[in-house]
Write an enzyme that holds these catalytic residues in place. Structure first.
Site, PDB file in Angstrom:
ATOM      1  N   LYS A  52       0.768  -1.313  -0.158  1.00  0.00           N
ATOM      2  CA  LYS A  52      -0.091   0.108   0.073  1.00  0.00           C
ATOM      3  C   LYS A  52       0.903   1.282  -0.116  1.00  0.00           C
ATOM      4  O   LYS A  52       0.564   2.136  -0.662  1.00  0.00           O
ATOM      5  CB  LYS A  52      -0.867   0.048   1.160  1.00  0.00           C
ATOM      6  CG  LYS A  52      -2.025  -1.101   1.177  1.00  0.00           C
ATOM      7  CD  LYS A  52      -2.842  -1.357   2.295  1.00  0.00           C
ATOM      8  CE  LYS A  52      -3.817  -2.487   1.849  1.00  0.00           C
ATOM      9  NZ  LYS A  52      -4.623  -2.902   3.295  1.00  0.00           N
ATOM     10  N   GLN A  96      -5.191  -1.412   9.329  1.00  0.00           N
ATOM     11  CA  GLN A  96      -4.859  -2.877   8.771  1.00  0.00           C
ATOM     12  C   GLN A  96      -5.452  -3.953   9.958  1.00  0.00           C
ATOM     13  O   GLN A  96      -5.201  -4.213  10.888  1.00  0.00           O
ATOM     14  CB  GLN A  96      -3.382  -3.165   8.547  1.00  0.00           C
ATOM     15  CG  GLN A  96      -3.002  -4.311   7.751  1.00  0.00           C
ATOM     16  CD  GLN A  96      -3.612  -4.428   6.274  1.00  0.00           C
ATOM     17  OE1 GLN A  96      -3.461  -3.254   5.766  1.00  0.00           O
ATOM     18  NE2 GLN A  96      -4.012  -5.579   5.975  1.00  0.00           N
ATOM     19  N   ASP A 119     -11.682   2.226   3.555  1.00  0.00           N
ATOM     20  CA  ASP A 119     -11.754   0.827   3.464  1.00  0.00           C
ATOM     21  C   ASP A 119     -13.237   0.561   3.301  1.00  0.00           C
ATOM     22  O   ASP A 119     -13.653  -0.589   3.191  1.00  0.00           O
ATOM     23  CB  ASP A 119     -11.279   0.140   4.647  1.00  0.00           C
ATOM     24  CG  ASP A 119      -9.946  -0.791   4.305  1.00  0.00           C
ATOM     25  OD1 ASP A 119      -9.895  -1.034   3.054  1.00  0.00           O
ATOM     26  OD2 ASP A 119      -9.137  -1.025   5.303  1.00  0.00           O
TER      27      ASP A 119
HETATM   28  N1  GUN Z   1      -6.779  -7.382   5.744  1.00  0.00           N
HETATM   29  C1  GUN Z   1      -6.998  -7.903   5.069  1.00  0.00           C
HETATM   30  N2  GUN Z   1      -7.429  -7.251   3.882  1.00  0.00           N
HETATM   31  C2  GUN Z   1      -7.570  -5.952   4.458  1.00  0.00           C
HETATM   32  C3  GUN Z   1      -8.174  -4.858   3.683  1.00  0.00           C
HETATM   33  O1  GUN Z   1      -8.739  -4.780   2.504  1.00  0.00           O
HETATM   34  N3  GUN Z   1      -8.102  -3.781   4.455  1.00  0.00           N
HETATM   35  C4  GUN Z   1      -7.748  -3.916   5.648  1.00  0.00           C
HETATM   36  N4  GUN Z   1      -7.929  -2.814   6.608  1.00  0.00           N
HETATM   37  N5  GUN Z   1      -7.248  -4.852   6.394  1.00  0.00           N
HETATM   38  C5  GUN Z   1      -7.290  -5.875   5.512  1.00  0.00           C
END
Ligand code: GUN
Length: 285
Positions: A52, A96, A119
């Site tokens: 990211k 996350q 998200d």
């Molecule tokens: N953990 C696994 N996939 C994701 C995601 O798309 N967003 C977040 N915040 N955590 C994750």
């Protein structure tokens, strides 16, 4: 023979367009920033977070990382989110997952204000998706919808079967597909006779995290197969939920792992950060 859906290439195209938008924003004096919070040292999360940050750098989005140790208290986590909510230089906030099990992730997600919830996990944004209103759609389901658009795959009247009911992928996917007029069935660990359901799917989306669960004998001839799984085999190889080599002979369209859904998730996160920035600057509703 099937068409292989190239998520990597499509993600590159989307990021290229966002790069241009980001430059245009900068020329108007508007910067865009994503703040990422990670609690603990989950190895897979470390890889996701690094990807990211690289994507932000590529697009031109500023990136701020908050790495909290696994002794972090709920109050410390909530206080940090509140501070980022207030911070005018931060446009998007991402926590996350997973986080250590002693912490309440639901409270954390609902503390991120809907305007910065890139998200799409705040219950207000989830509710808007259910009501088919404009919102931040969580990035993996949104990326899958973009793939359908790009490859002209119309869901109207199609039997879409989703394997998995997670809050991050399975549940938002139900509504993304329903909003596109599909007939949607969700299967999960308690579903009986899964094969009977999957074999009737025009579109089968697997997000259960079980290597090679979807074999050619449980899919319909000509089905569209979307593989959300990322599974590490004992030999270190990364594979999806789908037995790709055999299923591709039967499918009309299929996504590979890696290079399918994964890159799209990150591209849609970048898209959501730019959208949040434009909204916060009164450029869109
Ligand atoms: N953990 C696994 N996939 C994701 C995601 O798309 N967003 C977040 N915040 N955590 C994750």
């Amino acid at each position: 023979m099937s068409v292989i859906i190239d998520g990597k290439e499509l993600a590159k195209k989307i990021r290229g367009n966002l790069k241009i938008e980001c430059k245009e924003l900068k020329s108007k004096g508007i910067k865009s920033k994503l703040a990422v919070i990670m609690v603990g040292k989950d190895p897979a999360s470390k890889v996701y977070v690094r990807n990211k940050s690289r994507a932000c750098e590529d697009v031109g989005i500023e990136y701020e990382e908050h790495l909290l140790d696994d002794k972090t208290t709920q109050k410390q986590l909530i206080d940090l989110i509140k501070q980022l909510n207030e911070d005018k230089t931060v446009n998007g906030i991402l926590l996350q997952s997973p986080i250590p099990s002693n912490l309440d992730i639901s409270e954390a997600f609902r503390t991120i204000i809907p305007e910065k919830d890139v998200d799409g996990f705040n219950p207000v944004n989830v509710g808007k998706l259910v009501l088919n209103q404009d919102t931040f759609v969580s990035c993996t389901p949104y990326g899958i919808m973009k793939m359908f658009e790009e490859y002209n795959i119309d869901l109207t009247g199609k039997n879409v079967v989703i394997l998995g009911r997670s809050n991050i992928v399975g549940k938002p996917l139900i509504h993304c597909c329903l909003n596109r007029n599909a007939t949607v069935t969700t299967c999960h660990s308690k579903t009986q006779n899964i094969e009977q359901i999957t074999s009737k799917a025009d579109v089968l989306i697997s997000a259960i995290g079980k290597a090679h669960f979807v074999t050619e004998d449980i899919v319909k001839e000509g089905a569209v197969i979307i593989d959300v799984g990322i599974n590490r085999l004992d030999n270190g190889e990364i594979t999806g939920d789908v037995d790709f080599e055999n299923v591709k002979e039967k499918a009309s369209y299929i996504t590979p792992v890696p290079g399918g859904v994964g890159p799209m998730t990150i591209a849609m996160l970048m898209n959501n950060v730019i959208k949040a920035t434009k909204r916060q600057n009164g450029m869109i509703d």
